[in-house]
Design an enzyme around this catalytic site. Sequence first.
Site, PDB file in Angstrom:
ATOM      1  N   CYS A 381     -11.391   3.724   3.548  1.00 55.49           N
ATOM      2  CA  CYS A 381     -11.516   2.291   3.794  1.00 55.49           C
ATOM      3  C   CYS A 381     -12.989   1.882   3.882  1.00 55.49           C
ATOM      4  CB  CYS A 381     -10.706   1.901   5.015  1.00 55.49           C
ATOM      5  SG  CYS A 381     -10.131   0.202   4.907  1.00 55.49           S
ATOM      6  N   HIS A 514      -5.521   3.996   3.825  1.00 63.06           N
ATOM      7  CA  HIS A 514      -5.616   4.991   4.902  1.00 63.06           C
ATOM      8  C   HIS A 514      -4.572   6.091   4.693  1.00 63.06           C
ATOM      9  CE1 HIS A 514      -8.282   2.861   7.800  1.00 63.06           C
ATOM     10  NE2 HIS A 514      -7.858   1.796   7.135  1.00 63.06           N
ATOM     11  N   GLU A 516      -4.296   8.852   6.077  1.00 64.18           N
ATOM     12  CA  GLU A 516      -3.963   9.600   7.307  1.00 64.18           C
ATOM     13  C   GLU A 516      -2.645   9.156   7.942  1.00 64.18           C
ATOM     14  OE1 GLU A 516      -6.381   7.404   6.929  1.00 64.18           O
ATOM     15  OE2 GLU A 516      -7.008   6.410   8.776  1.00 64.18           O
TER      16      GLU A 516
HETATM   17  N1  GLN Z   1     -14.205  -3.434   7.730  1.00 66.43           N
HETATM   18  C1  GLN Z   1     -13.668  -3.146   6.424  1.00 66.43           C
HETATM   19  C2  GLN Z   1     -12.767  -4.255   5.937  1.00 66.43           C
HETATM   20  O1  GLN Z   1     -12.250  -5.005   6.738  1.00 66.43           O
HETATM   21  C3  GLN Z   1     -12.947  -1.835   6.412  1.00 66.43           C
HETATM   22  C4  GLN Z   1     -11.748  -1.796   7.314  1.00 66.43           C
HETATM   23  C5  GLN Z   1     -11.294  -0.416   7.607  1.00 66.43           C
HETATM   24  O2  GLN Z   1     -12.054   0.527   7.431  1.00 66.43           O
HETATM   25  N2  GLN Z   1     -10.090  -0.266   8.084  1.00 66.43           N
HETATM   26  O3  GLN Z   1     -12.529  -4.385   4.774  1.00 66.43           O
END
Ligand code: GLN
Length: 538
Positions: A381, A514, A516
């Site tokens: 992310c 994600h 995970e």
């Molecule tokens: N802050 C980034 C976004 O909102 C990544 C979010 C995250 O890593 N879950 O796109």
Amino acid sequence: MARFVFVTGGVMSSIGKGISSASIGALLQAHGFSVRIKKLDPYLNIDPGTISPYKHGEVYVMDDGCEGDLDFGHYERFTNVCCTKEDSTTTGKIYSQILTKERTGEYLGSDVQIIPHVTTEIKNFIKAGEDKVDFIICEIGGTIGDIEGLPFIEALRQMKLEFGANKTIFIHLTYLPYIKTSDELKTKPTQHSVKTMQSLGVQPDILLCRTEHAINDDIRKKISMFCNIQEQNVIQAVDAVSIYLIPEMYHESGLDKQICEHFKIAYNETNVNKALYEKWGKLKNTIVSPKQSITIAIVGKYTKAKDAYISLAQAILHAGFANSVKTNIKLVDTDNGDIIKHISDVDGIVVPGGFSTRGTEEKMEAIKFAREKNIPFLGICLGMQLAVIESCRNIANVKNATSREFEIDGEYVVDAMESWDHDGTTTYAQNQKGGTMRLGAYKCVIANNTLAHRIYNCNEINERHRHRYEINIKKYSDVFKKAGLIFSGMSEDKTLPEIVERNDCDFFIATQFHPEFKSRPFAAHPLFNALVRAALHL
Ligand code: GLN
């Protein structure tokens, strides 16, 4: 109709109600039952999505986009049953539903009260889907005695009255402090906690006693007498080396036997042992005697919060199980300075998700180091967004490449999703912070002949998202090409990059989603499995 298992906690928080609920789910599955686990949190937030990881640990994302408490991660990992929006509620959500109804006139003519309106709403939440599974397990957040938890306990009391003891069971997880100087386990806090429950009209049926040391007959007798609970229903929950050993430990302590006894369900020891061994027993061997060990660094800014990266740590652990290796996790805090010193001796580097500017330059230092030294790297992310920015800055020479999230001027190679859909004028859900991100499972299409394809071995995957910003491939595809970035996974409509990789490193891959959240102890996630194998030079 389902039977209901209510799990409450006493004495203090953080004694493992979530893992207990998940383990009860796993045990009931071993008896051949279908289960569903729900959580009721007494706080006033609508969901934990807006709570800092420092305060509340990780926010777990479900397939349907629900942002849940980290306990949902345990539920899914232990039972492999996907949770949904219908499994998570809070006082905030309950009240918001009631107040909406009040404004639309649903209670016209009557005053709206905690009993019956709030309790009815809670009961409806618990009962939803009762025709679909054998057991609904409900964990009540917080500790018995908390003011904000009272309506929940009252709702459970009413449910027992409504459905009777043969359809409901109260399992109370409590804690026995150990006094080292006198070498004694103390039962008084447990007695008080049960008394508090009794004063609310609820008698626990089973006490699960979290303890550092095994409990002897004297202690069991004492607890039984003071808490009005049969001796065989006072069950020890001794600290475990690994959380994945807990279902078998509970079984050995007789928990599932007593649950069966309560519900008058036939108990077949041989079948249960076989089912438990097939699933949990086999896992035990790799947990207890791994062949070798590796160290994976997680470079993040929430490392001081114990549970901020819990699913990530579990996913790395699962990949270790799959390869019979112990995976040591080194949490590297971006606030601690000299990042390179902390990661120079690790076998793999993960830059996880995160929000806002703090720590991003340090994370990019780690990414650059992984890229230049050919250390296996996985970005998740924000980790992917930073991997893209780092390559743009240091390879494509776009020195001011950045993300709109960081609130500095520059080339927004990472931008707010809607800002290029609306002529660069609007930003995504600017004034709403709760539940406004791209949330939940989305399809991703993987290109042939890529690292991603070798890892997943298929062309279409479904992974969970939680972010506001995206890689702006529409505007910067030439820069990305120059930076050597290969977008090996794209959204179904081909507009949003989902996976990026580099072919000048042996293992450099990052995902907008994600992974995970979908790793299971019995089924390591392909990306983490590949990371661990790369770290092992396999
Ligand atoms: N802050 C980034 C976004 O909102 C990544 C979010 C995250 O890593 N879950 O796109």
